[in-house]
Design a protein around this motif. Sequence first.
Motif, PDB file in Angstrom:
ATOM      1  N   TYR A 105      76.882  92.774  26.028  1.00  0.00           N
ATOM      2  CA  TYR A 105      77.893  93.805  26.270  1.00  0.00           C
ATOM      3  C   TYR A 105      77.462  94.812  27.338  1.00  0.00           C
ATOM      4  O   TYR A 105      77.971  94.796  28.460  1.00  0.00           O
ATOM      5  CB  TYR A 105      78.256  94.503  24.948  1.00  0.00           C
ATOM      6  CG  TYR A 105      78.860  93.537  23.961  1.00  0.00           C
ATOM      7  CD1 TYR A 105      80.167  93.095  24.113  1.00  0.00           C
ATOM      8  CD2 TYR A 105      78.111  93.038  22.902  1.00  0.00           C
ATOM      9  CE1 TYR A 105      80.723  92.182  23.237  1.00  0.00           C
ATOM     10  CE2 TYR A 105      78.658  92.123  22.013  1.00  0.00           C
ATOM     11  CZ  TYR A 105      79.965  91.685  22.188  1.00  0.00           C
ATOM     12  OH  TYR A 105      80.501  90.781  21.320  1.00  0.00           O
ATOM     13  N   PHE A 106      76.536  95.695  27.018  1.00  0.00           N
ATOM     14  CA  PHE A 106      76.192  96.783  27.932  1.00  0.00           C
ATOM     15  C   PHE A 106      75.734  96.259  29.296  1.00  0.00           C
ATOM     16  O   PHE A 106      76.189  96.710  30.346  1.00  0.00           O
ATOM     17  CB  PHE A 106      75.098  97.666  27.309  1.00  0.00           C
ATOM     18  CG  PHE A 106      75.140  99.093  27.762  1.00  0.00           C
ATOM     19  CD1 PHE A 106      75.664 100.084  26.946  1.00  0.00           C
ATOM     20  CD2 PHE A 106      74.672  99.451  29.013  1.00  0.00           C
ATOM     21  CE1 PHE A 106      75.714 101.405  27.372  1.00  0.00           C
ATOM     22  CE2 PHE A 106      74.715 100.759  29.443  1.00  0.00           C
ATOM     23  CZ  PHE A 106      75.243 101.756  28.622  1.00  0.00           C
ATOM     24  N   TYR A 107      74.828  95.290  29.283  1.00  0.00           N
ATOM     25  CA  TYR A 107      74.265  94.763  30.533  1.00  0.00           C
ATOM     26  C   TYR A 107      75.334  94.034  31.347  1.00  0.00           C
ATOM     27  O   TYR A 107      75.495  94.276  32.551  1.00  0.00           O
ATOM     28  CB  TYR A 107      73.100  93.827  30.206  1.00  0.00           C
ATOM     29  CG  TYR A 107      72.226  93.481  31.386  1.00  0.00           C
ATOM     30  CD1 TYR A 107      71.197  94.318  31.796  1.00  0.00           C
ATOM     31  CD2 TYR A 107      72.433  92.295  32.099  1.00  0.00           C
ATOM     32  CE1 TYR A 107      70.397  94.003  32.878  1.00  0.00           C
ATOM     33  CE2 TYR A 107      71.638  91.970  33.184  1.00  0.00           C
ATOM     34  CZ  TYR A 107      70.622  92.817  33.567  1.00  0.00           C
ATOM     35  OH  TYR A 107      69.835  92.498  34.654  1.00  0.00           O
ATOM     36  N   HIS A 138      84.218  87.923  25.490  1.00  0.00           N
ATOM     37  CA  HIS A 138      84.415  89.145  26.270  1.00  0.00           C
ATOM     38  C   HIS A 138      83.753  89.039  27.643  1.00  0.00           C
ATOM     39  O   HIS A 138      84.366  89.379  28.661  1.00  0.00           O
ATOM     40  CB  HIS A 138      83.840  90.345  25.510  1.00  0.00           C
ATOM     41  CG  HIS A 138      83.731  91.591  26.332  1.00  0.00           C
ATOM     42  ND1 HIS A 138      84.831  92.343  26.701  1.00  0.00           N
ATOM     43  CD2 HIS A 138      82.645  92.217  26.876  1.00  0.00           C
ATOM     44  CE1 HIS A 138      84.439  93.376  27.427  1.00  0.00           C
ATOM     45  NE2 HIS A 138      83.125  93.324  27.552  1.00  0.00           N
ATOM     46  N   ALA A 139      82.511  88.562  27.666  1.00  0.00           N
ATOM     47  CA  ALA A 139      81.801  88.436  28.943  1.00  0.00           C
ATOM     48  C   ALA A 139      82.546  87.517  29.899  1.00  0.00           C
ATOM     49  O   ALA A 139      82.619  87.775  31.116  1.00  0.00           O
ATOM     50  CB  ALA A 139      80.378  87.917  28.701  1.00  0.00           C
ATOM     51  N   ASN A 140      83.130  86.456  29.373  1.00  0.00           N
ATOM     52  CA  ASN A 140      83.886  85.537  30.222  1.00  0.00           C
ATOM     53  C   ASN A 140      85.235  86.114  30.636  1.00  0.00           C
ATOM     54  O   ASN A 140      85.705  85.871  31.753  1.00  0.00           O
ATOM     55  CB  ASN A 140      84.062  84.190  29.514  1.00  0.00           C
ATOM     56  CG  ASN A 140      82.823  83.325  29.652  1.00  0.00           C
ATOM     57  OD1 ASN A 140      82.549  82.778  30.714  1.00  0.00           O
ATOM     58  ND2 ASN A 140      82.045  83.221  28.582  1.00  0.00           N
ATOM     59  N   ALA A 141      85.833  86.906  29.761  1.00  0.00           N
ATOM     60  CA  ALA A 141      87.133  87.500  30.077  1.00  0.00           C
ATOM     61  C   ALA A 141      87.052  88.448  31.271  1.00  0.00           C
ATOM     62  O   ALA A 141      87.978  88.512  32.085  1.00  0.00           O
ATOM     63  CB  ALA A 141      87.680  88.240  28.853  1.00  0.00           C
ATOM     64  N   LYS A 170      73.777  83.900  24.457  1.00  0.00           N
ATOM     65  CA  LYS A 170      74.937  84.390  23.710  1.00  0.00           C
ATOM     66  C   LYS A 170      75.901  85.154  24.614  1.00  0.00           C
ATOM     67  O   LYS A 170      77.107  85.175  24.359  1.00  0.00           O
ATOM     68  CB  LYS A 170      74.468  85.278  22.552  1.00  0.00           C
ATOM     69  CG  LYS A 170      73.750  84.515  21.430  1.00  0.00           C
ATOM     70  CD  LYS A 170      74.700  83.652  20.646  1.00  0.00           C
ATOM     71  CE  LYS A 170      73.967  82.820  19.584  1.00  0.00           C
ATOM     72  NZ  LYS A 170      73.206  83.616  18.614  1.00  0.00           N
ATOM     73  N   ALA A 171      75.369  85.777  25.655  1.00  0.00           N
ATOM     74  CA  ALA A 171      76.239  86.465  26.613  1.00  0.00           C
ATOM     75  C   ALA A 171      77.046  85.453  27.431  1.00  0.00           C
ATOM     76  O   ALA A 171      78.224  85.672  27.728  1.00  0.00           O
ATOM     77  CB  ALA A 171      75.409  87.347  27.535  1.00  0.00           C
ATOM     78  N   VAL A 192      66.701  93.033  27.031  1.00  0.00           N
ATOM     79  CA  VAL A 192      67.011  91.599  26.995  1.00  0.00           C
ATOM     80  C   VAL A 192      67.460  91.146  25.604  1.00  0.00           C
ATOM     81  O   VAL A 192      67.607  89.941  25.360  1.00  0.00           O
ATOM     82  CB  VAL A 192      65.829  90.726  27.488  1.00  0.00           C
ATOM     83  CG1 VAL A 192      65.462  91.087  28.910  1.00  0.00           C
ATOM     84  CG2 VAL A 192      64.626  90.858  26.583  1.00  0.00           C
ATOM     85  N   SER A 193      67.705  92.068  24.711  1.00  0.00           N
ATOM     86  CA  SER A 193      68.182  91.714  23.379  1.00  0.00           C
ATOM     87  C   SER A 193      69.629  91.218  23.452  1.00  0.00           C
ATOM     88  O   SER A 193      70.369  91.520  24.400  1.00  0.00           O
ATOM     89  CB  SER A 193      68.097  92.924  22.442  1.00  0.00           C
ATOM     90  OG  SER A 193      68.948  93.962  22.882  1.00  0.00           O
ATOM     91  N   GLU A 194      70.023  90.457  22.462  1.00  0.00           N
ATOM     92  CA  GLU A 194      71.343  89.817  22.468  1.00  0.00           C
ATOM     93  C   GLU A 194      72.486  90.806  22.647  1.00  0.00           C
ATOM     94  O   GLU A 194      73.363  90.615  23.496  1.00  0.00           O
ATOM     95  CB  GLU A 194      71.541  89.042  21.162  1.00  0.00           C
ATOM     96  CG  GLU A 194      72.913  88.407  21.042  1.00  0.00           C
ATOM     97  CD  GLU A 194      73.126  87.708  19.706  1.00  0.00           C
ATOM     98  OE1 GLU A 194      74.300  87.571  19.293  1.00  0.00           O
ATOM     99  OE2 GLU A 194      72.133  87.289  19.083  1.00  0.00           O
ATOM    100  N   ASN A 195      72.499  91.874  21.875  1.00  0.00           N
ATOM    101  CA  ASN A 195      73.628  92.799  21.921  1.00  0.00           C
ATOM    102  C   ASN A 195      73.732  93.509  23.261  1.00  0.00           C
ATOM    103  O   ASN A 195      74.819  93.626  23.840  1.00  0.00           O
ATOM    104  CB  ASN A 195      73.521  93.822  20.790  1.00  0.00           C
ATOM    105  CG  ASN A 195      74.776  94.657  20.653  1.00  0.00           C
ATOM    106  OD1 ASN A 195      75.857  94.130  20.388  1.00  0.00           O
ATOM    107  ND2 ASN A 195      74.645  95.960  20.833  1.00  0.00           N
TER     108      ASN A 195
END
Length: 383
Positions: free
Chosen positions: A297-299, A316-319, A310-311, A290-293
């Motif tokens: 990205y990975f999750y 990128h997550a929205n793209a 932040k996700a 559940v960490s920000e990075n």
Amino acid sequence: MSDKIILKGITWGHSRGITPLLAFSQRYNELHKNVEIQWHKRSLQEFADFPIEKLTETYDLLIVDHPWVGCAAATKCVLPLEQYLSKEYLQNQEENSVGYSHLSYNYEGSQWALAIDAATPVASYRKDLFEQNKRTLPQTWEDVVALAAEGKVAVPAIPIDLLMNFYTFCVANGNAPFAGKDEVVDKETGLKALESMKALWSKIPKWMFEYNPIAVAELLSTSDEFWYCPLAYGYSNYSRIGYAKHLLSYTNVVSLNGSPLKTTLGGTGISVSAGSSYKKEAVAFAEAVVSENVQTYFYTDNGGQPGHRKAWTNEHANAITGNFFQNTLLTLDNAYIRPRYNGYLHFQDHAGDPIRQYLRDGSNPEEVLTAINTIYKDSFKHP
């Protein structure tokens, strides 16, 4: 290796629920070669039916729903994570919560889970069909009802989803539910809520009363019969290229009585069993996933619907999701929080049935309120 640690986890069996966990667990094992996480899955119905406190006897890591934390606090079957994680880490999680997701797992002074996934009912639609027919999206509940009269609206109608939406329409019609212990909501508000719901659900096919949010998303994304869903727990998977036959677009919910509908917060958290033989290792995995990075990205890259803010605001997550996150975040931030007392889940398991009977078959609305009030009072006897 003789010192290999195997952690067992239990989650729900949808691509959003298990795929990102499997993917990150593989990567986690590459980085921590003595720790292997084995995930098992169960259906959404099994997720609701089998007591989580029993699962803690078998599993180290558990994906849970926040109304369960009252039971967690009463039974102490999962770890109070504030005793294992730093104040700075938990503060960061709270500051980066999607709506009330993080604090929804905090009960009686302890953090019983970390928000790994965030969701609430939002609107979804087939952008291509609206454009082809030169139509605009509904903006009000009246617009939704009018579109349903044309046969273009699909919406979940199984008991649990109807109950979650009943809360929404109580708020929209005057009062939030669960203000006291004698009744779920006052009679005037409850009757107005049922009337608002009847306006839509009386116009859908009877077979749709067997459909949950996943079934509705599959229906919208595989055929051209229905164009729009006004209220269903969002699944960013269907807004990703290649996941389904047709892309779904997601947006915030419509307004009723001059204000946006306040839908009922869902999502999931990750808990650690108090009976785990590897508490330290299990907590470390939960902290990492559940960490920000990882969440950003990975999750998210592996089909997850993250619980970290932040996700949700990440470019990128929205793209990769057709702007699913930024287009629905307002509804997440505005979401209604369910009760979490020990016994509430008895109410949740049963109170949707009389609502469905009313909407599908036309029973007496006053009898519906009487029935759910009886179930509510009984719930305090079912810890």
